[in-house]
Design an enzyme around this catalytic site. Structure first.
Site, PDB file in Angstrom:
ATOM      1  N   LYS A  61      43.607 -37.550 -14.230  1.00 22.45           N
ATOM      2  CA  LYS A  61      44.387 -38.337 -13.266  1.00 22.45           C
ATOM      3  C   LYS A  61      43.791 -39.731 -13.192  1.00 22.45           C
ATOM      4  O   LYS A  61      42.594 -39.914 -13.455  1.00 22.45           O
ATOM      5  CB  LYS A  61      44.315 -37.701 -11.876  1.00 22.45           C
ATOM      6  CG  LYS A  61      45.461 -38.091 -10.957  1.00 22.45           C
ATOM      7  CD  LYS A  61      46.678 -37.235 -11.205  1.00 22.45           C
ATOM      8  CE  LYS A  61      47.883 -37.711 -10.449  1.00 22.45           C
ATOM      9  NZ  LYS A  61      49.001 -36.723 -10.591  1.00 22.45           N
ATOM     10  N   ASP A 102      53.028 -41.246 -11.207  1.00 18.21           N
ATOM     11  CA  ASP A 102      52.792 -40.522  -9.959  1.00 18.21           C
ATOM     12  C   ASP A 102      53.239 -41.505  -8.868  1.00 18.21           C
ATOM     13  O   ASP A 102      54.046 -42.400  -9.159  1.00 18.21           O
ATOM     14  CB  ASP A 102      51.302 -40.119  -9.830  1.00 18.21           C
ATOM     15  CG  ASP A 102      51.061 -39.101  -8.715  1.00 18.21           C
ATOM     16  OD1 ASP A 102      51.332 -37.920  -8.931  1.00 18.21           O
ATOM     17  OD2 ASP A 102      50.624 -39.488  -7.615  1.00 18.21           O
TER      18      ASP A 102
END
Ligand code: NDP
Ligand code: 2IT
Length: 439
Positions: free
Chosen positions: A118, A158
């Protein structure tokens, strides 16, 4: 946990995510002494590497701005690191480590060969011009390109990173490396993207809810659904819910929520895209646009009576009081579509009262799954039609549901989807780590 807390002080979200996983795999872990012997947990909770870097850029007024960028490469036992980029002022290492950790198990559940990672930056996209967003993305990629690659680490979107940002990031990567590759997913259709990727997270979550309802011989038809958020993920969920005959009655933003008594369908769904593209990040204009709706300032939608609740905005946005409201209002299913939107005590309340409960790492895996399918299409240098991508997505969501049932069904018949998802996701990663030695 005590050791982890000492080594990662103050990383609230990260510790919350790890605690939840460790609690549910304890029995399986103890049944397999080889895990302990190989230090699987100790190795799993430590990211392979973390890159933090400076992002200097120039705003439209000519002022120099500095943000902090990150990429957490968490675990690549199953494949290249894979996971989104978040641009939001709240971004810090704790949040990215929680998201990266969750991503390991989520990606394992998809059945595809992808590891977990991430990244992101503490950048505020709200109020920025298109040119500023472009310059920021370019500055971010000037550091990130050094550690990513189609067989190494494949970022995607995201919160705050959608198709536009992926375009700017991809453009800069290509220029810096002189290499046209599938290094990011969520790309535009004409330049390597996959059909159904924008819708995939929301579609997948609704397919998952369908499977859960089927275990109680129920369907989506006519169900009243409360949705939070109004971003990419909420949009996809609303679209599929509408197609399946459910009635979506709420949406929310950081400013409050809207209740639409006639349901959110047709051009109202398209309006969400407009709202999102405005860069204002408030939901209130929806209520001015559509007279069938009302806006409630500063509140969350969980006070509105509904059959199904689908939090689609952000972590810890549904707490115990909200969960109690849902229980009191006879809601029968809570499906996490955002990552970790329910607080641990909310999950406890939901499960204790026998509601169906889907954890984000299972229910929202459709997004990264179609990202995985985008990587496959890029590697084959071809495009699948929408029907093929959608049917593969549907199959993957069914398989994830089956894994959750396999490891989560209690003797009394209640399916603990959180436990099932954690065990299924963990076993595959842990066994791969065993096979690959201490590295
Ligand atoms: P978007 O940026 O498209 O949308 C998120 C929206 O939610 C923003 O408008 C944001 O507004 C708003 N928001 C943030 N905090 C709150 C809050 N407390 N209450 C209400 N609204 C809020 O992001 P996505 O739709 O892509 O992501 C939503 C969630 O889904 C995240 O948890 C993400 O991790 C998860 N997810 C995303 C996937 C993807 O492929 N995109 C895949 C799987 C999960 P603001 O910026 O002003 O705060
Ligand atoms: O949380 C997630 O799964 C995502 N943001 C999508 C990640 C991806 O690589 O598509």
């Amino acid at each position: 946990m005590a050791d982890l807390e000492k080594r990662n002080p103050g990383e609230v979200e990260y510790l919350q995510a790890v605690r939840e996983v460790l609690a549910s795999i304890e029995v399986i872990y103890n049944q397999n002494p080889q895990f302990e012997k190989s230090g699987i947990i100790e190795r799993l909770v430590e990211p392979d590497r973390i890159l933090t870097f400076k992002i200097p850029w120039v705003d439209d007024q000519g002022n120099v701005q500095v943000n902090r960028g990150y990429r957490v490469q968490f675990n690549n036992a199953l494949g290249p690191y894979k996971g989104g980029l978040r641009f939001h002022p709240s971004v810090n290492l704790s949040i990215l480590k929680f998201l990266g950790f969750e991503q390991i198990f989520k990606n394992s559940l998809t059945t595809l060969p992808i590891g977990g990672g991430k990244g992101g930056a503490d950048f505020q996209p709200k109020g920025k011009s298109n040119a500023e967003i472009m310059r920021f993305c370019q500055a971010y990629m000037m550091e990130l390109w050094k550690i990513i690659g189609p067989e190494t680490d494949v970022p995607a979107g995201d919160i705050g990173v959608g198709g536009r940002e992926i375009g700017f990031l991809f453009g800069m990567y290509k220029k810096l490396t002189n290499n046209y590759s599938g290094v990011l997913t969520g790309k535009g259709l004409a330049w390597g993207g996959s059909l159904v990727r924008p819708e995939a997270t929301g579609f997948g979550a609704v397919y998952f809810v369908q499977e859960m309802m089927a275990t109680r011989k129920d369907t989506m038809q006519g169900k009243k659904v409360a949705v939070s958020g109004f971003g990419n993920v909420a949009w996809g969920a609303v679209k599929k819910l509408d197609q399946l005959g459910a009635k979506v009655i709420t949406l929310s933003g950081p400013d409050g929520y809207v209740y639409d008594k006639e349901g959110i369908s047709g051009n109202k769904i398209d309006y969400l895209l407009e709202l999102r593209a405005s860069n204002e990040d408030i939901i209130e204009p929806y209520a001015r646009q559509f007279k069938s709706s009302t806006f409630t300032s500063g509140k969350r939608p969980w006070e509105v009576p509904c059959d199904i609740a689908m939090p689609c905005a952000t972590q810890n946005e549904l707490d115990q009081a909200d969960a109690q409201n849902l229980v009191n209002n006879k809601c029968s299913c809570v499906c996490e579509v955002a990552n970790m939107p329910c607080t641990p005590d909310a999950v406890e309340t939901i499960q204790h009262n026998g509601l169906l409960y889907a954890p984000g790492k299972a229910a929202n895996a459709g997004g990264v799954a179609v990202s995985g399918l985008e990587m496959t299409q890029n590697a084959m240098k071809l495009h699948w039609p929408a029907e093929e991508v959608d049917s593969r997505l549907h199959e993957i969501m069914r398989a994830i549901h089956a894994s959750c049932v396999l490891y989560g069904k209690r003797p009394d018949g209640y399916i603990d989807y959180a436990k099932g998802a954690n065990i299924a996701g963990f076993l595959k990663v842990a066994n791969a780590m065993l096979d690959q030695g201490v590295i």
